[in-house]
Design a protein around this motif. Sequence first.
Motif, short mmCIF file in Angstrom:
data_model
loop_
_atom_site.label_atom_id
_atom_site.label_comp_id
_atom_site.label_asym_id
_atom_site.label_seq_id
_atom_site.Cartn_x
_atom_site.Cartn_y
_atom_site.Cartn_z
N TRP A 1 -1.80 17.85 -2.51
CA TRP A 1 -0.64 17.78 -1.63
C TRP A 1 0.39 16.75 -2.13
N ALA A 2 0.22 16.22 -3.31
CA ALA A 2 1.11 15.19 -3.85
C ALA A 2 2.53 15.73 -3.98
N SER A 3 3.49 14.90 -3.62
CA SER A 3 4.89 15.34 -3.61
C SER A 3 5.38 15.73 -5.00
N ASP A 4 4.88 15.06 -6.02
CA ASP A 4 5.41 15.30 -7.37
C ASP A 4 5.01 16.65 -7.95
N LEU B 1 4.72 16.48 13.79
CA LEU B 1 5.36 16.09 12.54
C LEU B 1 4.50 15.09 11.77
N GLY B 2 3.25 15.48 11.51
CA GLY B 2 2.37 14.67 10.71
C GLY B 2 1.46 13.75 11.50
N GLY B 3 1.65 13.69 12.81
CA GLY B 3 0.82 12.86 13.66
C GLY B 3 -0.20 13.67 14.44
N ASP B 4 -0.84 12.99 15.41
CA ASP B 4 -1.87 13.64 16.21
C ASP B 4 -1.33 14.33 17.46
N ALA C 1 0.82 -1.22 0.00
CA ALA C 1 0.00 0.00 0.00
C ALA C 1 0.85 1.26 0.00
N SER C 2 0.23 2.34 -0.43
CA SER C 2 0.84 3.66 -0.37
C SER C 2 -0.15 4.68 0.19
N GLY C 3 -1.34 4.70 -0.39
CA GLY C 3 -2.35 5.70 -0.03
C GLY C 3 -3.01 6.17 -1.30
N ASP C 4 -3.90 7.12 -1.19
CA ASP C 4 -4.49 7.66 -2.40
C ASP C 4 -3.45 8.37 -3.24
N SER C 5 -2.59 9.15 -2.58
CA SER C 5 -1.59 9.95 -3.28
C SER C 5 -0.27 9.84 -2.55
N GLN C 6 0.80 10.13 -3.28
CA GLN C 6 2.12 10.14 -2.67
C GLN C 6 2.34 11.50 -2.00
N ILE C 7 2.05 11.56 -0.71
CA ILE C 7 2.17 12.80 0.04
C ILE C 7 3.28 12.63 1.08
N ILE C 8 3.86 13.74 1.49
CA ILE C 8 4.98 13.70 2.43
C ILE C 8 4.42 13.89 3.84
N GLY C 9 4.21 12.77 4.53
CA GLY C 9 3.50 12.77 5.81
C GLY C 9 4.01 13.73 6.86
N ASN D 1 5.64 6.93 1.95
CA ASN D 1 5.91 7.76 0.78
C ASN D 1 7.25 8.48 0.88
N GLU D 2 8.05 8.34 -0.20
CA GLU D 2 9.38 8.95 -0.27
C GLU D 2 10.25 8.58 0.93
N GLN D 3 9.81 7.57 1.67
CA GLN D 3 10.52 7.10 2.86
C GLN D 3 10.74 8.22 3.88
#
Length: 633
Positions: free
Chosen positions: A335-338, A526-529, A79-87, A120-122
Amino acid sequence: MTTALYTVFHLNLAFSSIEEHQHSEVIQKCYWPLLQIAQDIPIGIEMTAYTLEGIHAVAPEWVTEFKALLALGKCELIASGDSQIIGPLIPAEVNRANLILGQDYYQKMLGIKPAIAYINEQAVSAGLLDIYLDAGFEAVVVEWDNPFSHNPDWQPEFLERPQSLISASGRSIKVIWNHAIAFQKFQRYVHGELTEEDYLQYLLKVLKQGTMAFPVYGSDAEIFDFRPGRYQTEASQISGEWQRIKQLFNSIKKIPEYRWEYPSKLLSLWQPSAPLRLTNAQHPVSVKKQAKYNICRWGLSGRNDLLLNTQCFQRLAKLKSVSSNKEWRDLCRLWASDLRTHLTQNRYDALKLRCVASQRPHFTPWQPAKDILIRYDEARRRLHIQTPKIHLSLNGNRGLAIDSLAFASQAFESVIGTLSHGHFDHISYGADFYTNHLLLERFRDRDRVTDLNRVEYQLSEQDGCLVIYCHQSLKIGGITKWFKLDGEKLHTGIYFESCQRPEASVRLGFMTLLDCEQRAWYQTRLGGDQDEFFQITEDMDQGEAVSSIVSSASALGATNGAISLGSQSSGITISWNPEDCAALPMISSKKINNQYLNRLWFSLAEADETLKSGGHLLNFALCITPTMRPCHV
């Protein structure tokens, strides 16, 4: 015992430098050969819902074949997600929606919901791991090289099998390792820079006796028999690369010491052990490959990253919990990284980004108040303001930089301000370290532009609060710097008369801690709750240039628009509205003899190979309030 070798091929039709009309060519040259290899070799295939949707639009027969291979157990979906976003740059609710939308689409199109996700993008933080846990994932694929280099307590043997990582909430999630050096080595073989013999010798070198598992590949599929067009060094005529991959895989299959495995099969090698802490204060976000690939490339460079991210925050603010899946999907895709790296001009134009010109700050005449004492030191050109809640001193010789700021709740002990020339007994630090100034380093002009100039201050008010401001004309255009005192809140900001992004690193809002006896701590999201707390233990400088074309080493997502910084028990919280300007904070801490220089600032633009001319420069405002070190840490 044989070593389990595994792959995760990353499929991405959103690739920044690929036009939509090229999708069919990518599928034909890259994706079909991958499925052919899957007939004989177990492989992992990772893609976003966006990519799966794009493949289905052009080549639905590919999706049908992929689904059949999945049903036969010939390959495995990661899995990745709907889009490659930088979490780590994106608020938790968007990260959560991205995973849910992705899982739902996989189920709809392929009849499965993967239990393993490729981050995404590690780009990963401890807080982001909680989002994956909440979404039901058993394991994540994360790059090994960077966290291993940043954590001296990690043992090399940890690479040999899946481990557990600890999240910000204290929970653990299994990790299957990716390996940047390994996948770059594989790419060199496929591109003809290494022979098969060279590559097999590399494997023999890195796979020590007893190695249980090793990641052969975990990166792009679109760079074999196709070139996305990012770099001038890319070959123009290429073919036979998938055949080289097939030949290598079959050669490895014949070696008795190795066996090919699906990524999920590796989880049988996992054993209960203390979970690893992935990040630390010096490296709060881990990203793949070498240092030039840091999160600034998705936040502060590109064609117009700052404006694009700001507009994403604006759109998020308009969404409510009852919003449709389509609205969340549209936001994830924006918000896609590309869209933030090597984006083609056509795809950029299609975004139709518009920046509404902001109005110059409007203030009304100041009406003196009995409880506010204002004193101006003519000889030193210092402005001193005292209210029942704040003591503030500003330097009229240096663009109203803050000399000192103190709050009533901290017994008026100054927390931030200026460390004057000579404070540190070291020639390399024989300078003034100011607070709340502007600094641009222009790449083409090879100069520095600052607002540390002699100014005349003005007193005014806004919403019943005292305002101090000044105007300056700089090489990039006019600016207005202002301060507003509201109880124990100090609001400050810079208005730019020109909204054209200069070809420069643009840094402002510097905060210098006056306590030099201890290393700083900081806390942010940093991307979490939840907030993540870090105590700095070593020298660090996120604003340090990586090379002559990469102007910064890292930054902090601060995804809720707030960060706290302090030393010992006292500190400050800095908050801002990313809907107005999605600036990114940076931190440095340097040991100088037996003292420490601890600073934070914000960046509106940085340089790397993705930076294009143009783009917008946005006004930035922040609020400083007193805080204490969290009691639980």
